[in-house]
Design a protein around this motif. Structure first.
Motif, PDB file in Angstrom:
ATOM      1  N   GLU A   1       0.825  -1.210   0.000  1.00 17.28           N
ATOM      2  CA  GLU A   1       0.000   0.000   0.000  1.00 17.28           C
ATOM      3  C   GLU A   1       0.858   1.258   0.000  1.00 17.28           C
ATOM      4  OE1 GLU A   1      -3.961  -1.747   2.289  1.00 17.28           O
ATOM      5  OE2 GLU A   1      -2.293  -0.908   3.457  1.00 17.28           O
ATOM      6  N   ARG A   2       1.912   1.276   0.796  1.00 15.97           N
ATOM      7  CA  ARG A   2       2.811   2.442   0.792  1.00 15.97           C
ATOM      8  C   ARG A   2       3.387   2.653  -0.613  1.00 15.97           C
ATOM      9  NH1 ARG A   2       5.241  -0.666   4.898  1.00 15.97           N
ATOM     10  NH2 ARG A   2       4.455  -0.172   6.976  1.00 15.97           N
ATOM     11  N   THR A   3       3.865   1.574  -1.186  1.00 20.34           N
ATOM     12  CA  THR A   3       4.484   1.647  -2.509  1.00 20.34           C
ATOM     13  C   THR A   3       3.486   2.124  -3.553  1.00 20.34           C
ATOM     14  OG1 THR A   3       5.982  -0.163  -1.897  1.00 20.34           O
ATOM     15  CG2 THR A   3       5.745   0.330  -4.255  1.00 20.34           C
ATOM     16  N   ALA A   4       2.262   1.613  -3.500  1.00 25.81           N
ATOM     17  CA  ALA A   4       1.242   1.980  -4.485  1.00 25.81           C
ATOM     18  C   ALA A   4       0.875   3.458  -4.385  1.00 25.81           C
ATOM     19  CB  ALA A   4       0.007   1.113  -4.302  1.00 25.81           C
ATOM     20  N   VAL A   5       0.824   3.992  -3.171  1.00 23.33           N
ATOM     21  CA  VAL A   5       0.504   5.412  -2.979  1.00 23.33           C
ATOM     22  C   VAL A   5       1.599   6.282  -3.603  1.00 23.33           C
ATOM     23  CG1 VAL A   5       0.433   7.226  -1.216  1.00 23.33           C
ATOM     24  CG2 VAL A   5      -1.011   5.197  -0.981  1.00 23.33           C
ATOM     25  N   ILE A   6       2.855   5.947  -3.331  1.00 20.96           N
ATOM     26  CA  ILE A   6       3.969   6.706  -3.901  1.00 20.96           C
ATOM     27  C   ILE A   6       3.954   6.607  -5.423  1.00 20.96           C
ATOM     28  CG2 ILE A   6       6.491   6.825  -4.063  1.00 20.96           C
ATOM     29  CD1 ILE A   6       6.542   5.823  -1.121  1.00 20.96           C
ATOM     30  N   GLU A   7       3.733   5.412  -5.929  1.00 19.44           N
ATOM     31  CA  GLU A   7       3.709   5.186  -7.364  1.00 19.44           C
ATOM     32  C   GLU A   7       2.596   5.994  -8.030  1.00 19.44           C
ATOM     33  OE1 GLU A   7       4.526   1.207 -10.036  1.00 19.44           O
ATOM     34  OE2 GLU A   7       3.193   1.059  -8.300  1.00 19.44           O
ATOM     35  N   ALA A   8       1.429   6.048  -7.391  1.00 18.32           N
ATOM     36  CA  ALA A   8       0.297   6.790  -7.960  1.00 18.32           C
ATOM     37  C   ALA A   8       0.618   8.275  -8.069  1.00 18.32           C
ATOM     38  CB  ALA A   8      -0.952   6.569  -7.112  1.00 18.32           C
ATOM     39  N   PHE A   9       1.192   8.851  -7.016  1.00 21.68           N
ATOM     40  CA  PHE A   9       1.555  10.272  -7.037  1.00 21.68           C
ATOM     41  C   PHE A   9       2.575  10.549  -8.139  1.00 21.68           C
ATOM     42  CE2 PHE A   9       4.245  13.843  -5.969  1.00 21.68           C
ATOM     43  CZ  PHE A   9       3.379  14.806  -5.495  1.00 21.68           C
ATOM     44  N   LEU A  10       3.637   9.760  -8.191  1.00 21.93           N
ATOM     45  CA  LEU A  10       4.720  10.036  -9.130  1.00 21.93           C
ATOM     46  C   LEU A  10       4.315   9.754 -10.566  1.00 21.93           C
ATOM     47  CD1 LEU A  10       7.785   8.765  -7.078  1.00 21.93           C
ATOM     48  CD2 LEU A  10       7.026  11.117  -7.435  1.00 21.93           C
ATOM     49  N   ASP A  11       3.442   8.794 -10.781  1.00 25.77           N
ATOM     50  CA  ASP A  11       2.923   8.575 -12.138  1.00 25.77           C
ATOM     51  C   ASP A  11       2.210   9.824 -12.645  1.00 25.77           C
ATOM     52  OD1 ASP A  11       3.870   6.033 -12.654  1.00 25.77           O
ATOM     53  OD2 ASP A  11       2.068   5.015 -11.942  1.00 25.77           O
ATOM     54  N   GLU A  12       1.409  10.446 -11.779  1.00 24.96           N
ATOM     55  CA  GLU A  12       0.693  11.664 -12.177  1.00 24.96           C
ATOM     56  C   GLU A  12       1.651  12.809 -12.435  1.00 24.96           C
ATOM     57  OE1 GLU A  12      -2.713  11.993 -12.744  1.00 24.96           O
ATOM     58  OE2 GLU A  12      -2.479   9.807 -12.669  1.00 24.96           O
ATOM     59  N   ILE A  13       2.658  12.941 -11.596  1.00 23.24           N
ATOM     60  CA  ILE A  13       3.659  14.001 -11.774  1.00 23.24           C
ATOM     61  C   ILE A  13       4.380  13.819 -13.113  1.00 23.24           C
ATOM     62  CG2 ILE A  13       5.914  14.794 -10.936  1.00 23.24           C
ATOM     63  CD1 ILE A  13       3.576  16.000  -9.408  1.00 23.24           C
ATOM     64  N   GLU A  14       4.743  12.587 -13.429  1.00 24.35           N
ATOM     65  CA  GLU A  14       5.482  12.354 -14.676  1.00 24.35           C
ATOM     66  C   GLU A  14       4.574  12.480 -15.899  1.00 24.35           C
ATOM     67  OE1 GLU A  14       8.348   9.219 -14.757  1.00 24.35           O
ATOM     68  OE2 GLU A  14       9.602  10.566 -13.563  1.00 24.35           O
ATOM     69  N   LYS A  15       3.294  12.147 -15.773  1.00 24.58           N
ATOM     70  CA  LYS A  15       2.372  12.365 -16.881  1.00 24.58           C
ATOM     71  C   LYS A  15       2.291  13.846 -17.237  1.00 24.58           C
ATOM     72  CE  LYS A  15      -0.725   8.445 -15.963  1.00 24.58           C
ATOM     73  NZ  LYS A  15      -2.075   8.070 -15.462  1.00 24.58           N
ATOM     74  N   ALA A  16       2.498  14.698 -16.250  1.00 27.99           N
ATOM     75  CA  ALA A  16       2.450  16.148 -16.471  1.00 27.99           C
ATOM     76  C   ALA A  16       3.758  16.695 -17.038  1.00 27.99           C
ATOM     77  CB  ALA A  16       2.114  16.863 -15.164  1.00 27.99           C
ATOM     78  N   GLY A  17       4.764  15.824 -17.233  1.00 32.72           N
ATOM     79  CA  GLY A  17       6.009  16.266 -17.850  1.00 32.72           C
ATOM     80  C   GLY A  17       7.151  16.533 -16.896  1.00 32.72           C
ATOM     81  N   TYR A  18       6.919  16.326 -15.597  1.00 37.89           N
ATOM     82  CA  TYR A  18       7.987  16.512 -14.624  1.00 37.89           C
ATOM     83  C   TYR A  18       8.765  15.206 -14.446  1.00 37.89           C
ATOM     84  CZ  TYR A  18       5.569  20.797 -13.184  1.00 37.89           C
ATOM     85  OH  TYR A  18       4.976  22.029 -13.160  1.00 37.89           O
ATOM     86  N   ARG A  19       9.974  15.323 -13.912  1.00 39.98           N
ATOM     87  CA  ARG A  19      10.712  14.138 -13.493  1.00 39.98           C
ATOM     88  C   ARG A  19      10.414  13.922 -12.031  1.00 39.98           C
ATOM     89  NH1 ARG A  19      11.811   9.353 -13.610  1.00 39.98           N
ATOM     90  NH2 ARG A  19      13.943   8.561 -13.467  1.00 39.98           N
ATOM     91  N   GLY A  20       9.931  12.726 -11.678  1.00 40.25           N
ATOM     92  CA  GLY A  20       9.512  12.438 -10.320  1.00 40.25           C
ATOM     93  C   GLY A  20      10.537  11.646  -9.539  1.00 40.25           C
ATOM     94  N   GLY A  21      10.489  11.787  -8.221  1.00 38.69           N
ATOM     95  CA  GLY A  21      11.389  11.046  -7.347  1.00 38.69           C
ATOM     96  C   GLY A  21      10.753  10.815  -6.000  1.00 38.69           C
ATOM     97  N   VAL A  22      11.289   9.859  -5.265  1.00 46.71           N
ATOM     98  CA  VAL A  22      10.801   9.553  -3.921  1.00 46.71           C
ATOM     99  C   VAL A  22      11.854   9.948  -2.900  1.00 46.71           C
ATOM    100  CG1 VAL A  22      11.596   7.150  -4.144  1.00 46.71           C
ATOM    101  CG2 VAL A  22       9.930   7.751  -2.382  1.00 46.71           C
ATOM    102  N   TYR A  23      11.409  10.622  -1.840  1.00 47.49           N
ATOM    103  CA  TYR A  23      12.269  10.922  -0.696  1.00 47.49           C
ATOM    104  C   TYR A  23      11.985   9.894   0.380  1.00 47.49           C
ATOM    105  CZ  TYR A  23      13.860  13.015   3.676  1.00 47.49           C
ATOM    106  OH  TYR A  23      14.467  13.223   4.890  1.00 47.49           O
ATOM    107  N   THR A  24      13.039   9.266   0.885  1.00 44.56           N
ATOM    108  CA  THR A  24      12.853   8.250   1.917  1.00 44.56           C
ATOM    109  C   THR A  24      14.156   8.025   2.659  1.00 44.56           C
ATOM    110  OG1 THR A  24      11.914   6.060   2.335  1.00 44.56           O
ATOM    111  CG2 THR A  24      13.345   6.275   0.404  1.00 44.56           C
TER     112      THR A  24
END
Length: 304
Positions: free
Chosen positions: A125-148
């Motif tokens: 669930e944690r992974t899926a939440v992060i993936e969902a956010f970053l997928d949307e960010i990258e669809k908008a043309g940004y380069r996405g990353g995770v802070y952890t």
């Protein structure tokens, strides 16, 4: 910004907790980049109170800039709403942010999720939440990353599912950087001129300004490479970043008129040295660029 052996840039990450920042002083202190908290939660009303002030100040001072969004998402759908809020907050800076947009999911996020749902989230669930956010960010043309941090990449996240995104790792004690991490947070109690109190310190092991421009991410245009000569005038947009290629001996550069451009040595490739030139002056201002050890002008830079 140096390219001796392993590439590295020194930077900081900042939120409203740092108060008012003197970005010119931060730049003079040798900080090449900043990662700014853009906000948290799923509405634009939760924008960091100083994000615009910090973004404008950092860009004007020639500090390469990225952003992060703090997660309070309890589901993938809520993570997508957070991404939409983040994109709206970042929209005035399209084409100006030279570092990725990171999603900050950590212990405070988990406490909130447990308060709302009555249970701890699972690794999936944690992974899926992060993936969902970053997928949307990258669809908008940004380069996405995770802070952890190391606890999360070892025990709480499925890093195989997240490996296509950039990694910003909080790691204060390891002798060697994690090879997966392009960005490392090295301390939470740093002291930097221009900032009252403590601030997080970071090191970038990737030339994100060059990488994101080459990939056309964050609305950035590809770098323009200029071969040095004494007759060309380089037109630089305000806050624009260009790359100058100098063929031959590796020399230091200085700007003849302070406050018009910032110069950052990027890398050495064979007989070529690459420099980032950042326009920080007013339209129409012009400066000559000279060898630091003295000698004739190499080229002219003008703010367009």
């Amino acid at each position: 910004m140096l390219c001796a052996g392993v590439f590295s840039m020194n930077g900081i990450d900042v939120s409203s907790y740092q108060g008012r920042v003197d970005w010119a002083a931060v730049r003079r202190a040798g900080k090449d980049f900043s990662i700014l908290r853009a906000g948290f939660g799923n509405t634009v009303r939760q924008k960091d109170q100083r994000f615009d002030e910090n973004a404008k100040g950092a860009l004007a001072a020639g500090v390469a800039t990225g952003a992060y969004w703090f997660s309070y998402a309890v589901s993938e759908e809520e993570a997508r709403r957070e991404a939409a809020a983040c994109r709206e907050v970042l929209s005035p800076y399209w084409g100006k942010l030279e570092f990725p947009i990171y999603y900050d999911y950590e212990y405070a996020t988990e406490r909130y999720v447990k308060q709302q749902t009555g249970r701890d989230p699972t690794r999936a669930e944690r992974t899926a939440v992060i993936e969902a956010f970053l997928d949307e960010i990258e669809k908008a043309g940004y380069r996405g990353g995770v802070y952890t941090n190391r606890d999360y990449i070892t025990n709480k996240l499925d890093m195989n599912r997240l490996k296509r995104f950039e990694l910003w790792l909080a790691d204060y004690s390891s002798r060697q950087p994690d090879p997966r991490a392009g960005l490392r947070q090295t301390a939470s109690d740093g002291s930097v001129s221009g900032i009252s109190g403590v601030v997080d310190l970071d090191v970038s092991y990737k030339d994100y300004p060059a990488i994101l421009r080459a990939e056309g991410k964050n609305g950035l245009e590809p770098e323009k490479n200029w071969v040095s000569d004494t007759t060309s005038t380089v037109e630089i947009a305000p806050c624009g970043v260009y790359t100058v290629k100098i063929t031959g001996e590796d020399i230091g550069l200085v700007a003849g008129t302070p406050g018009v451009v910032c110069l950052h040595r990027c890398r050495r490739e064979g007989e070529d040295t690459f420099w980032h030139v950042i326009g920080i002056g007013e339209a129409g201002q012009e400066t000559g660029i000279y060898p630091a050890a003295g000698g004739p002008r190499i080229f002219i830079a003008r703010i367009s």
